[in-house]
Design a protein around this motif. Structure first.
Motif, PDB file in Angstrom:
ATOM      1  N   SER A  32       0.829  -1.203   0.000  1.00  0.00           N
ATOM      2  CA  SER A  32       0.000   0.000   0.000  1.00  0.00           C
ATOM      3  C   SER A  32       0.862   1.251   0.000  1.00  0.00           C
ATOM      4  CB  SER A  32      -0.923   0.014   1.219  1.00  0.00           C
ATOM      5  OG  SER A  32      -0.155   0.147   2.417  1.00  0.00           O
ATOM      6  N   TYR A  64      -5.562  -7.855   2.276  1.00  0.00           N
ATOM      7  CA  TYR A  64      -6.943  -7.428   2.088  1.00  0.00           C
ATOM      8  C   TYR A  64      -7.867  -8.538   2.563  1.00  0.00           C
ATOM      9  CZ  TYR A  64     -10.869  -5.084  -0.241  1.00  0.00           C
ATOM     10  OH  TYR A  64     -12.056  -4.438  -0.513  1.00  0.00           O
ATOM     11  N   GLN A  99     -14.484  -5.242  -6.384  1.00  0.00           N
ATOM     12  CA  GLN A  99     -13.861  -5.114  -5.072  1.00  0.00           C
ATOM     13  C   GLN A  99     -14.434  -3.885  -4.373  1.00  0.00           C
ATOM     14  OE1 GLN A  99      -9.642  -4.517  -5.788  1.00  0.00           O
ATOM     15  NE2 GLN A  99     -10.009  -2.998  -7.366  1.00  0.00           N
ATOM     16  N   GLU A 100     -14.440  -3.898  -3.046  1.00  0.00           N
ATOM     17  CA  GLU A 100     -14.972  -2.774  -2.282  1.00  0.00           C
ATOM     18  C   GLU A 100     -13.988  -1.619  -2.185  1.00  0.00           C
ATOM     19  OE1 GLU A 100     -16.794  -3.668   1.428  1.00  0.00           O
ATOM     20  OE2 GLU A 100     -17.715  -5.524   0.721  1.00  0.00           O
ATOM     21  N   ASP A 101     -12.705  -1.902  -2.275  1.00  0.00           N
ATOM     22  CA  ASP A 101     -11.669  -0.879  -2.226  1.00  0.00           C
ATOM     23  C   ASP A 101     -10.756  -1.045  -3.439  1.00  0.00           C
ATOM     24  OD1 ASP A 101     -12.183   0.148   0.653  1.00  0.00           O
ATOM     25  OD2 ASP A 101     -11.941  -2.021   0.921  1.00  0.00           O
ATOM     26  N   ASP A 102     -10.118   0.050  -3.841  1.00  0.00           N
ATOM     27  CA  ASP A 102      -9.237   0.015  -5.006  1.00  0.00           C
ATOM     28  C   ASP A 102      -7.889  -0.580  -4.622  1.00  0.00           C
ATOM     29  OD1 ASP A 102     -11.162   1.136  -6.620  1.00  0.00           O
ATOM     30  OD2 ASP A 102     -10.531   3.188  -6.184  1.00  0.00           O
ATOM     31  N   ASN A 152      -3.640   5.459  -5.734  1.00  0.00           N
ATOM     32  CA  ASN A 152      -4.820   6.081  -6.357  1.00  0.00           C
ATOM     33  C   ASN A 152      -4.652   7.593  -6.509  1.00  0.00           C
ATOM     34  OD1 ASN A 152      -4.985   6.848  -3.704  1.00  0.00           O
ATOM     35  ND2 ASN A 152      -6.978   5.910  -3.295  1.00  0.00           N
TER      36      ASN A 152
END
Length: 647
Positions: free
Chosen positions: A478, A494, A527-530, A584
């Motif tokens: 991350s 994740y 997916q719920e998050d990038d 992001n």
């Protein structure tokens, strides 16, 4: 211009040699010696007598033709690199556009994935069987001050014994500051079987090293994007790191052999098998100067450090793998294999790091034992292979794979693949030591769980590949940066599921001597998050002309290739761990890339001339990158050849 004239001179010279002069044939001897008969027979050996064999015993033949596939494979990796976006200099890493290219195995690896795109794995090594000595030469110019060369020599001393020596070397200075690439891949292979083929062995040794200057990317993207004439000389663009470099080297000894219990081969056969793999690797990140200068500002690119200068992070890795099994083969039912394997590794540093709230150990090591079974069936139009592996020691590790294919005819086939893997994390996720404070960690992550289904159809009308995958406990790096120009990353797991689907279609349309080859890739992630980011569309389209000239002495192929992918948040690249992290903040993509090529074949020599990215001066540059802060390649003319010699 100099490159073009040189290529033209080589082409004309080869055409001249291709014209066979009329000579008076000598009288044939009435009685020929056995040696002469053998030589005459060897000269007439068909191309099917020059075989390339994989570890899975799949066999192909040496191919000296010039097709559009050869154009796609004429690159540093020596394979079609669709779905991979190269970095600025030859011999650097790649951004993975097509996520389905990733392969998953249950055993842990060292990590440092950015250094492994050109690292030859055991299942990528080719073994040979040739009627006469065969030489394969690959040469290609690079960006600046260097060359790329791959040379192979393979010989059969008898029908039973073959060996090969090959070396792939690269040196390229690059266009930007601190971008040197210097790599080497040495490979020695051998294979032997008895006359009755009761005993058979495949073995190889590899020595590989990869040195790259790591400049950390450009500090002022606005200078690059402005198209200011002052910055057309790329060394004028400031980079974060002026003297950092990464280095990976590895050595491997490998052999796979089997012995048939019954003296003569029949409808029922019993084999004893053994596979051995010992490999060691060494990785080093070296950064003599700690501070990075951005205009009038000085920052530490990777945060606080225990050292004021002279960063020199080193890690070593050893692994040994033994697999012993037995195979029962029935000509009607197929073959059944049962095996036990032993996997041992040691991943280690020289020190223990004590943080305020954690002690970072010097090493992680383990011993893993598995039990496995495999069934293989080949008959008529059907081909299937199913395997299952499960650990019998205290690690939770398993792998279930199935492949089934059916061939309708020479132009139409379909195959199904399934994989369910319970994978141990790669070592870099669990342990890393560095002179940079934020780059020290010790974790105990859960196993990654991967379920994947793939269907491939190759037909006379088009080829298509559909993959659907589910990832649980997905591991990634991350972006933890909070200060501008300071890059901090860390491994994360994740906890939610990620679903990935891809559809890849290829179709070539031919008319007269013209052809249009199209490859289109569609990808979607739920997916719920990038976390897992991919471009939705990747395409490659090639319009080309092919034809014979000079009384068929020359075969010419020329055309234009268009490459494109949609804009997306591409993974950033971190040189400390030579791996990619999820981010992001900056999107790349949505720019056209045109290549113009002229390729020719004279006998067994294929000549390649390409104007790469000749449209680089067109349009906006705000997404014109291989990764955040790493610009894509500028226009360049490169040439080279692939030449096969049959002695």
């Amino acid at each position: 211009m100099r490159s073009f004239l040189t290529a033209l001179f080589v082409l004309i010279t080869l055409i001249g040699f291709a014209q066979e002069p009329v000579v008076v044939k000598p009288r044939k001897s009435l009685l020929k010696s056995k040696e002469q008969k053998a030589k005459d027979l060897a000269k007439r050996a068909p191309m099917t007598s020059y075989r390339l064999i994989t570890l899975e015993r799949d066999t192909t033949f040496v191919d000296t033709s010039l097709t559009i596939k050869k154009e796609y494979e004429y690159n540093y990796l020596r394979k079609d690199n669709f779905g991979l976006l190269p970095f600025l200099n030859e011999g650097q890493t790649y951004t993975t556009l097509q996520y389905s290219l990733n392969q998953f195995a249950p055993f842990p690896e060292i990590g440092y994935k950015g250094k492994h795109f050109n690292y030859d794995q055991p299942n990528q090594i080719k073994y040979y069987s040739v009627a006469t000595p065969l030489t394969d030469l690959y040469f290609k110019t690079v960006m600046e001050q260097g060359q790329s060369l791959d040379a192979l020599l393979t010989v059969n001393t008898s029908e039973q014994f073959n060996f090969s020596l090959s070396y792939k070397g690269l040196r390229s200075l690059g266009k930007y500051i601190n971008q040197l690439s210097s790599t080497g891949n040495f490979r020695f292979t051998t294979n032997y079987h008895t006359k009755s083929k009761r005993y058979l062995i495949y073995a190889h040794f590899t020595g590989q090293d990869f040195l790259n200057g790591e400049n950390g990317g450009i500090t002022t993207p606005e200078d690059f994007e402005s198209k200011n004439a002052d910055f057309k000389q790329r060394p004028r663009l400031e980079v974060y790191l002026n003297d950092a470099k990464s280095f990976l080297k590895g050595k491997r000894v490998f052999f796979d052999h089997h012995f048939r219990i019954n003296p003569t081969q029949g409808n029922n056969n019993l084999y004893i098998t053994h596979q051995f793999n010992f490999e060691n690797k060494f990785f080093e990140y070296n950064q003599p100067t700690l501070a990075s200068t951005i205009g009038d500002i000085t920052v530490n690119r990777f945060g606080d450090s225990y050292a004021s200068n002279g960063i020199n992070d080193q890690v070593r890795y050893n692994r040994m793998y033994n697999k012993v099994g037995a195979i029962y083969e029935n000509k009607t039912l197929g073959s059944f294999q049962f095996y036990l394997d032993d996997f041992r590794y040691n991943y280690y540093y020289n020190t223990v790091v004590l943080l305020e709230n954690q002690a970072i150990p010097s090493s992680i090591n383990d011993k893993i034992n598995d039990f496995g079974a495999q069934y293989e069936y080949r008959k008529n139009k059907w081909k299937g292979k199913f395997s299952y592996t499960n650990s019998i020691t205290n690690q939770s590790l398993s792998n279930l794979e199935g492949k089934l294919s059916y061939t309708f005819n020479a132009k139409n086939s379909i195959d199904f693949q399934y994989q369910n893997t319970n994978k141990l994390p790669d070592h870099l996720y669990n342990l890393h030591q560095s002179s940079f404070v934020a780059y020290n960690w010790f974790n105990n992550f859960k196993n990654e769980k991967i379920n994947s289904i793939q269907v491939n159809a190759n037909t006379q009308w088009a080829s298509a590949s559909l993959q659907v995958s589910n990832f649980d406990n997905f591991l990634f790096y991350s972006d933890d940066s909070v200060i501008e120009n300071v890059q901090l990353i860390s491994p994360k797991q994740y906890e939610k599921s990620i679903q990935y689907v891809s559809l890849k279609v290829n179709k070539e349309i031919k008319y007269w001597k013209l052809a249009l080859d199209n490859t289109l890739l569609y990808q979607k992630v739920a997916q719920e998050d990038d976390v897992l980011n991919v471009p939705q569309i990747v395409t490659r389209n090639t319009l080309y002309f092919s034809g014979y000239f000079f009384t068929r002495a020359l075969y010419l192929q020329t055309g234009v290739t268009y490459n494109y992918f949609t804009k997306y948040y591409a993974n950033g690249y971190n040189p400390v761990i030579t791996d990619f992290y999820s981010q992001n903040k900056q999107k790349i993509g949505d720019f056209a890339n045109f290549d113009f090529f002229v390729n020719a074949r004279v006998r067994q020599c294929r000549i390649f001339l390409k104007a790469e990215h000749f449209n680089s001066a067109w349009g906006s540059r705000n997404t014109f990158y291989s990764a955040p802060n790493y610009p894509y390649r500028d226009f360049i003319v490169r040439f080279g050849l692939v030449w096969n010699f049959f002695q």
